[in-house]
Design a protein around this motif. Structure first.
Motif, PDB file in Angstrom:
ATOM      1  N   SER A 167       0.814  -1.208   0.000  1.00 52.33           N
ATOM      2  CA  SER A 167       0.000   0.000   0.000  1.00 52.33           C
ATOM      3  C   SER A 167       0.850   1.261   0.000  1.00 52.33           C
ATOM      4  CB  SER A 167      -0.894  -0.001   1.231  1.00 52.33           C
ATOM      5  OG  SER A 167      -1.434   1.263   1.453  1.00 52.33           O
ATOM      6  N   SER A 168       1.994   1.226   0.682  1.00 55.67           N
ATOM      7  CA  SER A 168       2.776   2.453   0.807  1.00 55.67           C
ATOM      8  C   SER A 168       3.892   2.557  -0.221  1.00 55.67           C
ATOM      9  CB  SER A 168       3.357   2.566   2.217  1.00 55.67           C
ATOM     10  OG  SER A 168       4.222   1.488   2.483  1.00 55.67           O
ATOM     11  N   LYS A 169       4.275   1.437  -0.842  1.00 54.14           N
ATOM     12  CA  LYS A 169       5.386   1.502  -1.799  1.00 54.14           C
ATOM     13  C   LYS A 169       5.061   0.863  -3.144  1.00 54.14           C
ATOM     14  CE  LYS A 169       9.395   0.890  -0.074  1.00 54.14           C
ATOM     15  NZ  LYS A 169      10.630   0.402   0.545  1.00 54.14           N
ATOM     16  N   GLY A 170       3.894   0.303  -3.274  1.00 48.61           N
ATOM     17  CA  GLY A 170       3.546  -0.347  -4.535  1.00 48.61           C
ATOM     18  C   GLY A 170       4.004  -1.790  -4.573  1.00 48.61           C
ATOM     19  N   ARG A 208      -5.920   1.235  -1.653  1.00 51.02           N
ATOM     20  CA  ARG A 208      -4.964   2.108  -2.327  1.00 51.02           C
ATOM     21  C   ARG A 208      -4.221   1.363  -3.428  1.00 51.02           C
ATOM     22  NH1 ARG A 208      -2.941   4.670   1.615  1.00 51.02           N
ATOM     23  NH2 ARG A 208      -3.642   6.761   1.072  1.00 51.02           N
ATOM     24  N   ILE A 209      -3.742   0.165  -3.086  1.00 51.69           N
ATOM     25  CA  ILE A 209      -2.979  -0.568  -4.099  1.00 51.69           C
ATOM     26  C   ILE A 209      -3.902  -1.079  -5.211  1.00 51.69           C
ATOM     27  CG2 ILE A 209      -3.007  -2.647  -2.657  1.00 51.69           C
ATOM     28  CD1 ILE A 209      -0.167  -1.729  -4.988  1.00 51.69           C
ATOM     29  N   SER A 220      -4.537   1.858  -7.541  1.00 45.17           N
ATOM     30  CA  SER A 220      -3.404   2.268  -8.369  1.00 45.17           C
ATOM     31  C   SER A 220      -3.135   1.241  -9.465  1.00 45.17           C
ATOM     32  CB  SER A 220      -2.167   2.487  -7.516  1.00 45.17           C
ATOM     33  OG  SER A 220      -1.460   1.283  -7.321  1.00 45.17           O
ATOM     34  N   ASN A 236     -16.519   7.934  -6.154  1.00 45.60           N
ATOM     35  CA  ASN A 236     -15.088   7.826  -6.425  1.00 45.60           C
ATOM     36  C   ASN A 236     -14.310   9.017  -5.893  1.00 45.60           C
ATOM     37  OD1 ASN A 236     -15.453   5.432  -7.688  1.00 45.60           O
ATOM     38  ND2 ASN A 236     -14.503   6.034  -9.625  1.00 45.60           N
ATOM     39  N   VAL A 237     -14.861  10.207  -6.058  1.00 48.65           N
ATOM     40  CA  VAL A 237     -14.113  11.383  -5.634  1.00 48.65           C
ATOM     41  C   VAL A 237     -13.978  11.384  -4.113  1.00 48.65           C
ATOM     42  CG1 VAL A 237     -15.816  13.218  -5.242  1.00 48.65           C
ATOM     43  CG2 VAL A 237     -13.723  13.728  -6.455  1.00 48.65           C
ATOM     44  N   GLU A 273     -11.171   8.900  -3.505  1.00 48.54           N
ATOM     45  CA  GLU A 273      -9.876   9.441  -3.904  1.00 48.54           C
ATOM     46  C   GLU A 273      -9.377  10.470  -2.907  1.00 48.54           C
ATOM     47  OE1 GLU A 273     -11.130   8.615  -8.457  1.00 48.54           O
ATOM     48  OE2 GLU A 273     -10.916  10.692  -7.809  1.00 48.54           O
ATOM     49  N   LEU A 274     -10.287  11.252  -2.383  1.00 51.25           N
ATOM     50  CA  LEU A 274      -9.893  12.248  -1.389  1.00 51.25           C
ATOM     51  C   LEU A 274      -9.388  11.551  -0.131  1.00 51.25           C
ATOM     52  CD1 LEU A 274      -9.807  15.230  -1.401  1.00 51.25           C
ATOM     53  CD2 LEU A 274     -12.008  15.294  -0.260  1.00 51.25           C
ATOM     54  N   LEU A 280      -7.810   8.871  -0.130  1.00 48.62           N
ATOM     55  CA  LEU A 280      -6.478   8.355  -0.445  1.00 48.62           C
ATOM     56  C   LEU A 280      -5.405   9.434  -0.397  1.00 48.62           C
ATOM     57  CD1 LEU A 280      -7.102   5.984  -3.499  1.00 48.62           C
ATOM     58  CD2 LEU A 280      -6.632   5.347  -1.140  1.00 48.62           C
ATOM     59  N   CYS A 281      -5.706  10.596  -0.966  1.00 49.82           N
ATOM     60  CA  CYS A 281      -4.610  11.539  -1.161  1.00 49.82           C
ATOM     61  C   CYS A 281      -4.668  12.737  -0.223  1.00 49.82           C
ATOM     62  CB  CYS A 281      -4.527  11.988  -2.624  1.00 49.82           C
ATOM     63  SG  CYS A 281      -5.876  13.008  -3.165  1.00 49.82           S
ATOM     64  N   ARG A 282      -5.791  12.984   0.437  1.00 49.11           N
ATOM     65  CA  ARG A 282      -5.839  14.055   1.444  1.00 49.11           C
ATOM     66  C   ARG A 282      -6.807  13.675   2.551  1.00 49.11           C
ATOM     67  NH1 ARG A 282      -7.584  18.608  -2.019  1.00 49.11           N
ATOM     68  NH2 ARG A 282      -6.409  18.162  -3.928  1.00 49.11           N
ATOM     69  N   GLN A 303      -8.698  16.317   4.590  1.00 49.94           N
ATOM     70  CA  GLN A 303      -9.718  17.150   3.961  1.00 49.94           C
ATOM     71  C   GLN A 303     -10.860  16.318   3.404  1.00 49.94           C
ATOM     72  OE1 GLN A 303      -8.034  19.366   0.703  1.00 49.94           O
ATOM     73  NE2 GLN A 303     -10.070  19.985  -0.001  1.00 49.94           N
ATOM     74  N   SER A 307      -1.669   7.055 -10.964  1.00 49.99           N
ATOM     75  CA  SER A 307      -1.418   5.919 -10.090  1.00 49.99           C
ATOM     76  C   SER A 307      -0.474   6.305  -8.960  1.00 49.99           C
ATOM     77  CB  SER A 307      -0.858   4.745 -10.882  1.00 49.99           C
ATOM     78  OG  SER A 307       0.533   4.835 -10.997  1.00 49.99           O
ATOM     79  N   TYR A 326      -0.327   9.561  -7.777  1.00 47.51           N
ATOM     80  CA  TYR A 326      -1.039  10.554  -6.965  1.00 47.51           C
ATOM     81  C   TYR A 326      -2.005   9.865  -6.008  1.00 47.51           C
ATOM     82  CZ  TYR A 326      -3.806  14.700  -5.800  1.00 47.51           C
ATOM     83  OH  TYR A 326      -4.454  15.708  -5.143  1.00 47.51           O
ATOM     84  N   TYR A 327      -2.781   8.918  -6.501  1.00 44.45           N
ATOM     85  CA  TYR A 327      -3.768   8.258  -5.661  1.00 44.45           C
ATOM     86  C   TYR A 327      -3.223   7.011  -4.983  1.00 44.45           C
ATOM     87  CZ  TYR A 327      -7.229  11.339  -7.686  1.00 44.45           C
ATOM     88  OH  TYR A 327      -7.931  12.444  -8.075  1.00 44.45           O
ATOM     89  N   GLY A 328      -2.132   6.467  -5.527  1.00 44.94           N
ATOM     90  CA  GLY A 328      -1.612   5.222  -4.981  1.00 44.94           C
ATOM     91  C   GLY A 328      -0.242   5.390  -4.352  1.00 44.94           C
ATOM     92  N   PRO A 329       0.446   4.279  -4.164  1.00 41.89           N
ATOM     93  CA  PRO A 329       1.777   4.316  -3.565  1.00 41.89           C
ATOM     94  C   PRO A 329       2.787   4.917  -4.529  1.00 41.89           C
ATOM     95  CG  PRO A 329       0.981   2.051  -3.873  1.00 41.89           C
ATOM     96  CD  PRO A 329       0.007   2.930  -4.529  1.00 41.89           C
ATOM     97  N   PRO A 330       3.819   5.576  -4.007  1.00 42.79           N
ATOM     98  CA  PRO A 330       4.791   6.259  -4.859  1.00 42.79           C
ATOM     99  C   PRO A 330       5.702   5.316  -5.646  1.00 42.79           C
ATOM    100  CG  PRO A 330       5.408   6.475  -2.544  1.00 42.79           C
ATOM    101  CD  PRO A 330       4.037   5.845  -2.575  1.00 42.79           C
ATOM    102  N   GLN A 331       5.699   4.039  -5.333  1.00 39.70           N
ATOM    103  CA  GLN A 331       6.468   3.059  -6.117  1.00 39.70           C
ATOM    104  C   GLN A 331       7.954   3.337  -6.123  1.00 39.70           C
ATOM    105  OE1 GLN A 331       4.970   2.635 -10.105  1.00 39.70           O
ATOM    106  NE2 GLN A 331       2.862   3.019  -9.532  1.00 39.70           N
ATOM    107  N   GLY A 332       8.453   4.127  -5.179  1.00 37.57           N
ATOM    108  CA  GLY A 332       9.868   4.457  -5.184  1.00 37.57           C
ATOM    109  C   GLY A 332      10.223   5.601  -6.119  1.00 37.57           C
ATOM    110  N   GLY A 373     -15.838  15.152  -9.498  1.00 39.65           N
ATOM    111  CA  GLY A 373     -16.115  13.721  -9.601  1.00 39.65           C
ATOM    112  C   GLY A 373     -16.521  13.320 -11.005  1.00 39.65           C
ATOM    113  N   ASN A 394     -13.391  13.425 -13.168  1.00 38.40           N
ATOM    114  CA  ASN A 394     -12.505  12.315 -12.824  1.00 38.40           C
ATOM    115  C   ASN A 394     -13.017  10.984 -13.342  1.00 38.40           C
ATOM    116  OD1 ASN A 394     -10.823  14.031 -11.504  1.00 38.40           O
ATOM    117  ND2 ASN A 394     -10.869  12.939  -9.547  1.00 38.40           N
TER     118      ASN A 394
END
Lengths: 213, 213
Positions: A28-31, A110-111, A114, A169-170, A173-174, A176-178, A181, B114, B116-122, B166, B169
């Motif tokens: 989830s945090s690194k893919g 999250r994964i 993505s 979805n929005v 997504e929110l 996930l990324c904020r 908020q 992927s 922005y909403y998901g893991p940074p993948q490194g 939404g 998106n």
DNA sequence: GTCTATATTGAGATAGAC
DNA sequence: GTCTATCTCAATATAGAC
């Protein structure tokens, strides 16, 4: 003290469970590709052969991780479809169930997100699409019921469905990324109200339509 | 024949451009961590030192790849804000500009999405958030203008904004995961109509609200 | 079941010739 | 600028002891 007793007191207790939890957080945090099995076993406090014993490979633990929540989600929307009420109420419940399920499994969501919308990252194929499709079918079904009983206008249910899905979805997504908020359940209900008002049938809308054509 | 002349006839021509194109397709289809520099240079028809000459590292080519489209997107929404018309028209134009930009850079958009909403993948950090925030600010600004001139109801502009975002998106996401079944520009316009009807102000809605309170 | 130790492959990156 | 050749390290995975 004898040796440290970890069973039961842990999040998972057994090695297999700890591995699953560790993999979930790391994927989830690194893919998927960004996570190594060294990290997974390290965080779980075991060694590599343990992972290869319980799951057959990195792909194996990933697949085991996905299956549960996907099945759970399908089950929840099916049972949500059995509940009664107006079309507006039933749609709101359906959307909130989906949102709750998403938040409950936020790490895995999250994964999944993505990989569903983005590149597969070398992860093995998982059929997220059929789950998403089933949800869309349910939304359309309730929308059609709402049209039949006059709650909604007799217009394209696909357009209505996408607008509803967009609102859900929005909110996801929110989350996930904020997360700070976030719109949350109440926000979803307010967005749905806007949409329902926009597709409302009944007296006012009906006369407006007859006038328009 | 002398040696094969590739300059000019190619998509990019020069080595640097071919490397960028190759990296874009591979990051887009396999993710950042899932893509190797061997693949990038292989597809570009050059060798590794060429990549390390033009860009300093794998991270370097990724960052160079992201910067352009993000700046372009910001520029496009700023110029869209300068156009005139009703609030409904201006909002539709803003959303369609964003969608067009997304489709034009679909490959890069996929990997941006992927990460922005998901893991940074490194992958190294890129500030996608400020771009997304700027778009949201623009939507809210036009919504407020619509409220001032009576096109929209005097209610929470954040809720309205999220519903609009939404819709955009969901059209983008559909483009990513089911290009065949896409909603497209017309679909966005139909979704926006639903939302605009749901937040409509003016005579009917105004009397309805006065009655409701 | 869980470990230590290791096999094997391929990753990102570079030296130095041309 | 672009190559060949190579360095170094970490990746997935396994053999075999306990």
């Amino acid at each position: 003290m004898a040796r440290p007793v970890r069973k039961g007191a842990e999040t998972e207790g057994d090695v297999r469970g700890r591995l699953l939890g560790s993999a979930a957080e790391l994927f989830s945090s690194k893919g998927y590709a960004g996570t190594t099995v060294r990290e997974i076993v390290g965080r779980a406090g075991v060694t590599k052969p343990a992972l290869y014993y319980y799951f057959r490979s990195k792909e194996g633990i990933y697949l085991d991780l996905m299956r549960g929540p996907l099945q759970g989600f399908l089950g929840h929307i099916e049972s949500a479809m059995k509940e009664t009420g107006t079309a507006r109420e039933r749609l709101a419940r359906l959307c909130l169930h989906a949102y709750d399920d998403f938040v409950r499994n936020l790490s895995l969501a999250r994964i999944m997100f993505s990989i569903y919308y983005g590149p597969p990252q070398g992860a093995p194929y998982v059929d997220f699409d059929s789950v998403q499709l089933r949800f869309q079918e349910c939304v359309i079904q309730v929308l059609k019921e709402g049209i039949r009983n006059g709650e909604f206008r007799r217009e394209d249910t696909t357009d209505m469905m996408w607008t509803v899905v967009g609102a859900v979805n929005v909110a996801m997504e929110l989350e996930l990324c904020r997360p700070g908020q976030r719109i949350g359940r109440e926000g979803i209900e307010r967005m749905l109200k806007i949409i329902f008002d926009g597709i409302a049938g009944g007296r006012a809308a009906a006369t407006e339509r007859r006038r328009g054509r």
